[in-house]
Design a protein around this motif. Sequence first.
Motif, PDB file in Angstrom:
ATOM      1  N   GLY A  86       0.657  -1.106   0.045  1.00 32.16           N
ATOM      2  CA  GLY A  86      -0.066   0.074  -0.151  1.00 32.16           C
ATOM      3  C   GLY A  86       0.709   1.249  -0.195  1.00 32.16           C
ATOM      4  N   ALA A  87       2.091   1.114  -0.258  1.00 28.98           N
ATOM      5  CA  ALA A  87       2.799   2.402  -0.359  1.00 28.98           C
ATOM      6  C   ALA A  87       2.205   3.347  -1.513  1.00 28.98           C
ATOM      7  CB  ALA A  87       4.290   2.052  -0.495  1.00 28.98           C
ATOM      8  N   HIS A  88       2.589   4.637  -1.293  1.00 25.98           N
ATOM      9  CA  HIS A  88       2.225   5.442  -2.425  1.00 25.98           C
ATOM     10  C   HIS A  88       3.359   5.634  -3.220  1.00 25.98           C
ATOM     11  CE1 HIS A  88       0.336   9.395  -4.077  1.00 25.98           C
ATOM     12  NE2 HIS A  88       1.472   9.833  -4.019  1.00 25.98           N
ATOM     13  N   VAL A  89       3.303   5.206  -4.370  1.00 27.25           N
ATOM     14  CA  VAL A  89       4.399   5.102  -5.118  1.00 27.25           C
ATOM     15  C   VAL A  89       4.424   6.187  -6.291  1.00 27.25           C
ATOM     16  CG1 VAL A  89       5.575   3.772  -7.266  1.00 27.25           C
ATOM     17  CG2 VAL A  89       4.472   2.627  -5.143  1.00 27.25           C
ATOM     18  N   ILE A 105       8.868   7.032  -3.519  1.00 29.26           N
ATOM     19  CA  ILE A 105       7.558   6.625  -2.757  1.00 29.26           C
ATOM     20  C   ILE A 105       7.361   7.989  -1.892  1.00 29.26           C
ATOM     21  CG2 ILE A 105       7.682   3.929  -2.968  1.00 29.26           C
ATOM     22  CD1 ILE A 105       8.727   4.105   0.072  1.00 29.26           C
ATOM     23  N   ALA A 106       6.400   7.978  -1.137  1.00 23.75           N
ATOM     24  CA  ALA A 106       6.008   9.083  -0.088  1.00 23.75           C
ATOM     25  C   ALA A 106       5.424   8.528   1.045  1.00 23.75           C
ATOM     26  CB  ALA A 106       5.072  10.039  -0.821  1.00 23.75           C
ATOM     27  N   ASP A 107       6.082   8.952   2.301  1.00 24.43           N
ATOM     28  CA  ASP A 107       5.476   8.375   3.783  1.00 24.43           C
ATOM     29  C   ASP A 107       4.029   9.132   3.918  1.00 24.43           C
ATOM     30  OD1 ASP A 107       5.646  10.957   4.844  1.00 24.43           O
ATOM     31  OD2 ASP A 107       7.284  10.164   6.254  1.00 24.43           O
ATOM     32  N   PRO A 108       3.411   8.673   4.816  1.00 27.22           N
ATOM     33  CA  PRO A 108       2.071   9.160   4.930  1.00 27.22           C
ATOM     34  C   PRO A 108       1.882  10.876   5.211  1.00 27.22           C
ATOM     35  CG  PRO A 108       2.519   7.303   6.445  1.00 27.22           C
ATOM     36  CD  PRO A 108       3.704   7.569   5.691  1.00 27.22           C
ATOM     37  N   VAL A 114      13.516   8.019  -1.637  1.00 30.02           N
ATOM     38  CA  VAL A 114      14.051   7.397  -2.998  1.00 30.02           C
ATOM     39  C   VAL A 114      14.642   6.108  -2.417  1.00 30.02           C
ATOM     40  CG1 VAL A 114      16.210   8.511  -2.608  1.00 30.02           C
ATOM     41  CG2 VAL A 114      15.443   7.368  -4.926  1.00 30.02           C
ATOM     42  N   LEU A 115      14.183   5.057  -3.220  1.00 30.66           N
ATOM     43  CA  LEU A 115      14.786   3.530  -2.923  1.00 30.66           C
ATOM     44  C   LEU A 115      15.672   3.493  -4.340  1.00 30.66           C
ATOM     45  CD1 LEU A 115      11.840   1.583  -1.906  1.00 30.66           C
ATOM     46  CD2 LEU A 115      13.351   2.884  -0.337  1.00 30.66           C
TER      47      LEU A 115
END
Length: 128
Positions: A86-89, A105-108, A114-115
């Motif tokens: 469910g991560a916001h990509v 991705i973004a945290d909540p 950045v990965l």
Amino acid sequence: MVHVLSSRVLLTPRDPEVSRDFYGRTLGLSVYREFGTGPERGTVYFLGGGFLEVSGRSDAPPTETLRLWMQVDDCAAAHEEVAARGAHVLRPPVQEPWGLIEMWIADPDGHRIVLTEVPARHPLRYRP
């Protein structure tokens, strides 16, 4: 000269429970230590050579100048894993002109993460 023995990034999220779920379950970071009690307690995660502390609560919006950089073994596998959780990509893995494979991705709270995968033949890993 300052002799740094350890380091950590401090995040004060809007919703500590949601952020702990994101960093612990969605990203799968291992817990180094926890302190305090209640919903605003602190959780410190292993972050490669440093640590990430999620503690307290803030109503301030995230800063656009903070970004977390996390090196992973396999960016495509990380993409599948965090997307399934469910991560916001923000952007799937792409090989950048400088040779690294990066996804965003973004945290909540909207902090950008950045990965990054360093390919086997990249100069950061291999010097001919």
